[in-house]
Design a protein around this motif. Structure first.
Motif, PDB file in Angstrom:
ATOM      1  N   PRO A 235      39.643  40.356  34.136  1.00 44.81           N
ATOM      2  CA  PRO A 235      39.689  41.422  35.158  1.00 44.81           C
ATOM      3  C   PRO A 235      38.311  41.823  35.696  1.00 44.81           C
ATOM      4  CG  PRO A 235      40.937  42.029  33.185  1.00 44.81           C
ATOM      5  CD  PRO A 235      40.180  40.782  32.856  1.00 44.81           C
ATOM      6  N   HIS A 236      38.247  42.004  37.025  1.00 51.12           N
ATOM      7  CA  HIS A 236      37.059  42.564  37.678  1.00 51.12           C
ATOM      8  C   HIS A 236      37.328  44.019  37.975  1.00 51.12           C
ATOM      9  CE1 HIS A 236      35.248  38.701  38.853  1.00 51.12           C
ATOM     10  NE2 HIS A 236      36.468  38.287  39.145  1.00 51.12           N
ATOM     11  N   LYS A 237      36.266  44.838  37.964  1.00 54.96           N
ATOM     12  CA  LYS A 237      36.426  46.188  38.505  1.00 54.96           C
ATOM     13  C   LYS A 237      35.851  46.169  39.915  1.00 54.96           C
ATOM     14  CE  LYS A 237      34.457  50.349  38.251  1.00 54.96           C
ATOM     15  NZ  LYS A 237      33.594  51.361  37.630  1.00 54.96           N
ATOM     16  N   ALA A 238      36.742  46.199  40.915  1.00 56.68           N
ATOM     17  CA  ALA A 238      36.303  46.112  42.300  1.00 56.68           C
ATOM     18  C   ALA A 238      36.174  47.508  42.893  1.00 56.68           C
ATOM     19  CB  ALA A 238      37.295  45.299  43.109  1.00 56.68           C
ATOM     20  N   VAL A 239      35.222  47.653  43.829  1.00 53.80           N
ATOM     21  CA  VAL A 239      35.077  48.913  44.563  1.00 53.80           C
ATOM     22  C   VAL A 239      35.395  48.632  46.027  1.00 53.80           C
ATOM     23  CG1 VAL A 239      33.557  50.835  45.147  1.00 53.80           C
ATOM     24  CG2 VAL A 239      33.254  49.627  42.963  1.00 53.80           C
TER      25      VAL A 239
END
Lengths: 314, 334
Positions: A235-239
């Motif tokens: 998982p990526h934490k996207a903004v």
């Protein structure tokens, strides 16, 4: 008429088996249940078909070896605990609620009516007949019932998915965005995964014994996964920045996959957990120039590359 | 299949298996609930009384060896009340357990109803599900989750109410086709969930025709309470079964794309006039274009891996696509 004779024979066969505490051989059943052909070959054919019919209805007809006979022979038995439905003691309003559910959400090739017959019949739910139009219809899928059976019996299973054989402890079936998904523990990858039922190839193979499956963790997330949460990726934490205009729509579409929301210049910033980059790119591009993927750089570069390739092509 | 899709009425059972299924449920019910008339029992099982009587006739011959009168099932009818009693059927005193298929459909329908926005927690449905779960294996608890789509409880409730009462509602609606928000006065006809979204079929005063709106794109609403002149009697969109959410007009332009195999879903999702799977797994599909902002968005989403092969009624689709991509790139400072 032939059909009624067959129904009569099946009822008698079920009655005789339910009334017996010991296994009965095919020959004993032939004597006890009138209506079978006399000739051995015709009897065998008719008896085989009857067994199939009982099993197709879910009657737990089991076969055991009767060892005290010489030579040992096969005997048939219906286990009472497996056959008789314990009385759930549903009140009329509870039965009515179940019927309303069956009428509101229909199922392709449904068997809800049969379930309701067993639980106490079709009880009317007040005088509001105007809302009998089903609001939604759920699609059937060939692997749905076997997967449900495996979940209920806590059995490990294996199936083909994306050209690989997966060994999975199944936990839950999710219906979301008009599709069915399986959520479970992937023994090859040693982690929780989800699978789209329409991509499962071939049949579900049962492994081991009931109860062998890896149990679902406590407090398992009981919410619908968004397309960008369904994937094999780390998982990526996207903004994501979205303009003020589109923020209400984006917020609804992101749902609980948005970990944090905060106001930002002329819009709103969302922190989103992404484990399927293709699906997230698709979502972001759907917002056109009203959205900008701010971080991580890797995903931002991916979008820029995607768009530049389109521009470069013409 | 002897039962219809909405779990309601029963068509006369056809095969011996289907008839057996009914008998194994009806007989235990009569054993446990003596004294009901044929008509009451038929109603309970969604049948015509005559059809049920014909089915129950077979019981006269059913019993245990040696099939003497004292071992055959006995059906007694009270001459005064008409109430039925069944005797000598102890082995049929309880119904058969739910099959996996029956449990699945019942649980899924119930979870679907529970997931409706504004659904009542701890109501009779929750109590019923908890009781049914005790008759299944422990693994059945939490085995199914159903999400029919996002909608606000108030919007869903008010639109359903308006559709039943035939009244009008003002909505503020975001149109993805035109990429804009506008006020519309609608008369809701039918609310339904399909493919993960909620929709309402309605008469739209602005369009002067029937339209389909997505509930998650309604940004505000105001129930007017006024009765609409437009009724769904002749509507092609209000009826049973799958609703075609897209309604192309005959003169709409078309675009032909060669879709990469991973974009095959486009064919199932959008109004496709024609499609053909090529030898390399790609798909040649002709799409009907109902709105330009929609086409621009789709082309950018599909990316360079899908190729524009041709167009009818539109000039230079490749340029339309690259301009749309360039506009987004500006956001990224490129």
């Amino acid at each position: 008429m032939a059909r009624t004779e067959k129904l009569e024979r099946l009822l008698k066969l079920t009655a005789v088996l339910l009334n017996s505490t010991t296994p009965l051989t095919a020959q004993e059943l032939k004597l006890k249940v009138p209506g079978y052909p006399e000739a051995p070959l015709s009897f065998n054919r008719a008896f085989e078909r009857d067994k199939d019919d009982l099993r197709a209805l879910g009657i737990p007809l089991s076969m055991v070896q009767i060892t005290f006979k010489d030579p040992p022979v096969e005997g048939y038995l219906i286990n009472h605990d497996d056959y008789y439905l314990p009385d759930p003691e549903l009140t009329p309003d509870e039965l009515a609620a179940l019927r309303l559910a069956a009428l509101t959400v229909s199922f392709d090739g449904a068997t809800e009516a049969a379930a309701l017959w067993k639980l106490g019949g079709l009880v009317p739910f007040g005088d509001d007949s105007s809302e009998q139009d089903p609001l939604a219809s759920l699609p059937m899928s060939p692997t749905l019932i076997p997967l449900f059976g495996a979940i209920v019996e806590r059995r490990k299973i294996s199936f083909g998915y994306n050209d690989l054989d997966r060994e999975v402890s199944p936990w839950r079936l999710d219906f979301a965005r008009g599709r069915w998904y399986l959520i479970g523990y992937d023994h090859n990858r040693e982690d929780a995964r989800n699978y789209r039922l329409s991509r499962i190839a071939g049949e579900i193979e049962l492994l081991g014994e009931p109860g062998d499956a890896e149990p679902a963790p406590e407090g398992q997330r009981e919410r619908t996964l968004r397309a960008w949460e369904i994937g094999d990726e780390e998982p990526h934490k996207a903004v994501l920045w979205v303009s003020q205009d589109r923020a209400p729509i984006a917020e609804r579409m992101l749902g609980q996959s948005a970990i944090a929301v905060r106001p930002s210049a002329e819009g709103v910033e969302f922190d989103v957990s992404v484990s399927n980059v293709d699906a997230f790119r698709f979502f972001v591009l759907g917002l056109g120039d009203q959205a900008e993927l701010l971080a991580p750089q890797e995903l931002r570069d991916d979008i820029v590359r995607w768009l530049s390739t389109i521009v470069g092509e013409s | 299949m002897a039962v219809d899709n909405c779990g309601g009425e029963l068509v006369a059972p056809v095969s011996a298996g289907d008839r057996l299924k009914l008998m194994l449920a009806v007989v235990p019910w009569i054993v446990a609930n003596p004294g009901h008339t044929m008509a009451q029992i038929a109603d309970r099982f969604g049948m015509e009384p005559d059809a049920l009587e014909a089915e129950l006739d077979v019981l006269w011959m059913v019993g245990l060896p040696p099939y003497t009168p004292d071992t055959l099932i006995d059906i007694l009818e009270d001459p005064e009340t008409g109430g039925l009693t069944i005797k000598f059927a102890d082995y049929f005193s309880r119904p058969l357990r739910l099959s996996h298929g029956e449990a699945l459909t019942l649980l899924a329908a119930s979870e679907g109803l529970r997931s409706l926005p504004g659904g009542e927690a701890d109501g009779p449905l929750d109590r019923a599900l908890a009781k049914v779960a005790t008759t299944l294996s422990p693994g059945a608890a939490g085995a199914i989750e159903v999400d029919l789509g996002a909608a606000e409880a108030e919007v869903l409730t008010e639109l359903r109410k308006a559709s039943v009462e035939g009244t009008e509602v003002n909505i503020r609606y975001y149109s993805a086709n035109s990429d804009s928000v506008a006020e519309r006065k609608i008369a809701p006809w039918r609310v339904f969930a399909q493919d993960g979204s909620w929709y309402v079929v309605a008469w739209c005063s602005q369009a002067d025709g029937e339209r389909i709106f997505r509930l998650d794109r309604i940004e505000g609403f105001d129930a007017l309470g006024t009765v609409s002149q437009h009724r769904p009697d002749d509507s092609a969109l209000v009826g049973d079964g799958e609703t075609q959410v897209f309604h192309p007009r005959p003169n709409d332009p078309t675009v032909t794309l060669r879709l990469a195999p991973e974009s095959a879903w486009v064919v199932e999702t959008y109004p496709v006039q024609d499609h053909k799977v090529m030898a390399d797994g790609s798909i040649k599909a002709t799409l009907v274009i109902t709105a330009m902002p929609w086409l621009e968005r789709l082309l950018v989403q599909l990316g360079a891996r899908s190729e524009v092969v041709g167009a009818d009624g539109l000039d230079d689709v490749a340029t339309i696509r690259s301009r749309a991509a360039a506009r987004i790139l500006q956001r990224y400072g490129k």
